[in-house]
Design an enzyme around this catalytic site. Structure first.
Site: not given
Length: 278
Positions: A58-59, A97, A127, A196
């Site tokens: 989703d980045s 994602d 994810k 993360e």
């Protein structure tokens, strides 16, 4: 515009990476290489380079659409990016994602979103961010036969809750909660978890505490593998230089300089030349 897309055909000798492959790599101590991908061309190049897992992250909300956070991207947009990536892949495992708003409402909504991703893209797994709060969704998705990867530590979809992108789990309480969340996700049946931006020592301890792969980003070398945003690795994002990123190229400068030369040649009528004309 004249363009030609040559779609790769899966060669008989190409062995697909599966969730079982990743587990075997973890068990054998072979680090897993994971990168983000959002389009056909980059997916094809990354796959050919030997990346084990391609994350349709989703980045994309940041690096493809220019948003400040990952929150604005929609499920439909994630599905589009995933469709493009899958077309370029012969070997890598493709994980998608689930974006903000696609699974937080209920486990039933989460399952619907995951089913859409799998049916409409041909991807191999989804994810989700979070621990105890998403366990019911994780279990429901897994119950439908869809592989799930978890994500703990800094979870960008919760950035307004955190209020900062600083390292997570530095204090004992949050570290303990992360341990609990990881254990519960592993017990639920996820095939791996992204860790993360947490302390390297904690990430190594967490990795040793479970039998599934952990993938680190800003979490030290003690994880089962590593992931980066490809745009950061290639030096395409000039204004983003966190400590955990290593720039393997400076393509931002290369692109700017190359296009500048093209513009200059067009202005000077030096392009096209006789060799580029019919």
């Amino acid at each position: 515009m004249s363009t030609e897309t040559v779609r790769p055909t899966t060669a008989a000798h190409v062995k697909r990476v599966t969730t079982q492959t990743l587990q075997a790599m973890r068990d054998e101590g072979t680090p897993i290489a994971m990168l983000t991908a959002y389009d056909y061309t980059s997916a094809r190049l990354l796959d050919e380079a030997g990346v084990d897992v391609l994350l349709v992250g989703d980045s994309a909300s940041n690096v493809m659409a220019g948003h400040e956070t990952t929150l604005p991207i929609t499920l439909d947009q994630m599905i589009y990016h995933a469709q493009c990536v899958v077309r370029g892949v012969q070997r890598a495992l493709v994980v998608v994602d689930l974006p903000f708003g696609a699974y937080q409402g209920s486990s039933r909504e989460a399952l619907r979103s995951a089913i859409r991703v799998m049916k409409e893209t041909g991807a191999h797994a989804v994810k989700l961010e979070g621990g105890a709060g998403v366990l019911s969704s994780v279990r429901r998705i897994l119950g439908a036969g869809i592989p799930v990867m978890g994500h703990l530590g800094l979870t960008p979809q919760s950035i307004y809750k955190f209020g900062t992108y600083k390292v997570r789990a530095r204090d004992a309480d949050e570290a303990d909660q992360t341990r609990t969340d990881l254990r519960k996700l592993a017990e639920a049946g996820v095939f791996g978890v992204v860790l993360e931006k947490i302390p390297a020592g904690l990430a190594a301890d967490l990795t040793a505490s479970v039998d599934i792969p952990t993938i680190g980003i800003g979490a030290g070398v003690g994880c089962s593998g590593q992931v980066l945003v490809t745009h950061d690795l290639l030096g395409l994002t000039k204004d983003f230089n966190p400590r955990f990123v290593r720039h393997y190229a400076d393509l931002g400068t290369t692109v700017t300089e190359s296009v500048g030369r093209y513009v200059a040649d067009v202005r000077a009528r030096a392009f096209p030349g006789e060799e580029e004309s019919y």
